[in-house]
Structures are given as structure tokens and as C-alpha cells.
Design a protein around this motif. Sequence first.
Motif, mmCIF file in Angstrom:
data_model
loop_
_atom_site.group_PDB
_atom_site.id
_atom_site.type_symbol
_atom_site.label_atom_id
_atom_site.label_comp_id
_atom_site.label_asym_id
_atom_site.label_seq_id
_atom_site.Cartn_x
_atom_site.Cartn_y
_atom_site.Cartn_z
ATOM 1 N N ASN A 194 0.857 -1.189 0.000
ATOM 2 C CA ASN A 194 0.000 0.000 0.000
ATOM 3 C C ASN A 194 0.887 1.231 0.000
ATOM 4 O O ASN A 194 1.837 1.324 0.787
ATOM 5 C CB ASN A 194 -0.915 0.023 1.231
ATOM 6 N N ASN A 224 -7.540 5.070 2.212
ATOM 7 C CA ASN A 224 -7.329 4.631 3.581
ATOM 8 C C ASN A 224 -8.514 5.044 4.451
ATOM 9 O O ASN A 224 -9.540 5.518 3.949
ATOM 10 C CB ASN A 224 -6.004 5.170 4.134
ATOM 11 N N ASN A 230 -4.713 5.523 -1.320
ATOM 12 C CA ASN A 230 -3.995 4.361 -0.785
ATOM 13 C C ASN A 230 -3.845 3.380 -1.937
ATOM 14 O O ASN A 230 -4.696 2.539 -2.147
ATOM 15 C CB ASN A 230 -4.773 3.738 0.380
#
Length: 405
Positions: A194, A224, A230
Motif C-alpha cells: 500500500n 485509507n 492508498n
Amino acid sequence: MALAMEDRVIVAGGGPVGLIAALDLVQRGVPVLVLEAASTPIQDPRGAAFHPPTLDILDRLGVLPSLMEIGLKIPIWQVRNRDGSVVAEFDLGILAQETDYPYRFHLGQQKVMPVLLAALAKHANAEVRPDARVTGFTERDDGVLVEYADREGTSHCVSGRWLVGADGARSQVRKSAGIEFEGFTWPERFVVTNLADDLTRFGFTYTNYVTDPDRWAVVLRLENEDGEPNWRITYPTDPSLTDDEVLDPANVQSRLVDIVAGAEELHLRYSGIYRVHQRVARQFRKGRILLAGDAAHINNPLGGFGLNSGVQDAANLAEKLADVWHNRADEALLDRYNRQRRGANIEFVQKASIRNKAMIEERDPDAKRQAQDQLRAIADDPQLSLHYLLESSMINSIRAAKGID
């Protein structure tokens, strides 16, 4: 005197597939008990890409509006080379006449779970019991006795008319039922990462497949917990390296900047390793035991078929099991569930995910050039593109499964 069976269905596994099966059943008037081994819902994104037929299911269950508020619509996806050049770009908007949802939808499972749990909590005849790890069962003519262990390891026994195994790839339900999990394991491990960076500035759209014989990758845009970008990058590893070598920060950084052409340094939030399998249970029904999701089938992640096919299992099974429950159909209807969903998985999910992996890691230069030329031609032709997207978005798979008697 034999223990009386509770009038309910027991679902082993409180992940998305188990909860969707439970929600679909309870909305059809079938009482449900969900047994989940974990104390709290999963906290990582895991499967996060939803295809149009899955969105249809979530809409019917009444949870899609809440999910839409916190997820991302993804109308465009690309196939790219490692040098940053785009091989082909597909616009799912061409599916507008075929579905109400002509796009992919990205939302991590950790955000999906609270919505599903809240929907289930509205039903008095549904219970979700955490810290309940299924350890085995005993099948009787009138139902199933299910044993589970709590957090302290104390054993308990509950009963129900049917047992749905949605307890993941290592399914204890499948193992206790003696159902073979046929298939194989890929030799390479996969790394999932990530990133905090905005990869659109490097030309990436929100779904990307990067081709290369040894250094291919899948690049997806997620968010996120705070709604910030993300990005997830998944790539294969060298089988000769140890896990520690694979996850060495310098090694991970080197691989990431190799995938994101033009980047000098990327901001890593997370990296982890997992092994990837292609397996299908020999049967999805054995007596009063029914399998769904990863308990029934697993595949490589190229195409985002795993979670979607699991949700589609859950919906197909709930409809048929409710008809049996309410005496609208004979138990033999559940054998049709086996034929439809196992057939769809073998004929579409397994073949398509293996084909996708072969496409992005093609080693022969001439074969790769020919395949990429064909892909460009498909993307440039509306009719060819429509047919291609009906396949890759699982719409044709759903339609074909419905036709299996």
C-alpha cells in the motif's frame, strides 16, 4: 433423547461472503447464526474490486447506497507496459445498456464489513457470534450439530438445519466434510503493498495491469481510513529469495520504482507476502453442508474475480436455500447450486484468471506483440470491446450460470 435441531441456518465465517449469505437468507425469512473465529472484523482491505453483477446483489440487499458513499467508481482500466506505455484502455461505460453499474467499484473489505454487520443487526432472527472458531460438525438427517471453540479454547455445540461453509481458503467445514480442494499452488509468492503516493501523476488510471515476464504488477487505487489515496501494488517474487529478502525495504522500493516508471522514491505504508492458489472444491454441496466463497474456490487476483465470485455464490445459494426452507422446492434444488456455481467457477473464474496471468507475463516477444496488437484492436472496436467487457466484468458468467439446470 436426541438434541432438537434449532430452526436456523448456521454460517461458518463472518467475512463478506458469509455476511452476505446471512443477510440474503434473513431477508428471505430464514433465521441465521453466523460463527466467526475472529474477535473483530478484518482491518485490511483484502479483496476490494467489485464487478457490476456483484453491485446488483448489494443493491438488492439494500446496502449499496451506504457503500457508494465511501467507495470509488472506476469506469476506466488499462493494460500497460513497464516502460509506462499504454497497451490498451477500456471504458466500462460501454456496458451502460447491459447493467445499471457500468464501472468497477473499489472499496476495501474493512470498510464493507461494518455496513454488512449494521444491516444484519436490524434483523431479530440473525445473530453474529465472534470468537467462535468452527472445529467440526456432526450431520444428522434433520440438521447439523456444529462444534466451535471460543477465545479461551472452551468447546461449544450449536445446531441448525443447514451449515454454510464460508470460512475461507483453509475452511474447517470443507476439511471436516472430507471434500477435496483440487488444483495447484503457483510457485511464486505475491507481494501486496500500500502506497501513499498519487500515481495518477505517472499516468496510471485507477485499475492497471502492468505486463512483464518476471516483473508484472497489478496497480489499484483505494483509499485509507481517512479517505486519502492508498494505492495497492501487487507483484510476483523470485521463488529463490527468502521472505525476509523479499520484504527488505530496499528490495521493495526497488521493485516499486521499477513498476512506476518515472518515480524515484515511493512512500510505502504496508508490504506483505501471500501464496496464491488455483483450487476448486470437488463439490459445493455434500448433504446438509454447503460451501461458498474461498472455502469453495480460490484463484490468483488478476481480474478481481475471487471476492466477486464468492458474493455471487452467496446470493445464488441464499435464493435456493430459502426456497427449500419455505418448502417451495425440494432439496435437490441445492444440487443445482452446486452445478451452477461450481460450473461458473471452473469455466470462467479459473480459466479467466489463469489466462490473465499468462497474458501479462508472456515471455515470447512475438507472442506478446501479437497479443497486445489484438488487445488494442479489441479496445478500439466498440463491438469487440463490448463482448470483451461482458466477459471480464463477469456479466456473461452470471448469465451462463443461470442457464445451467
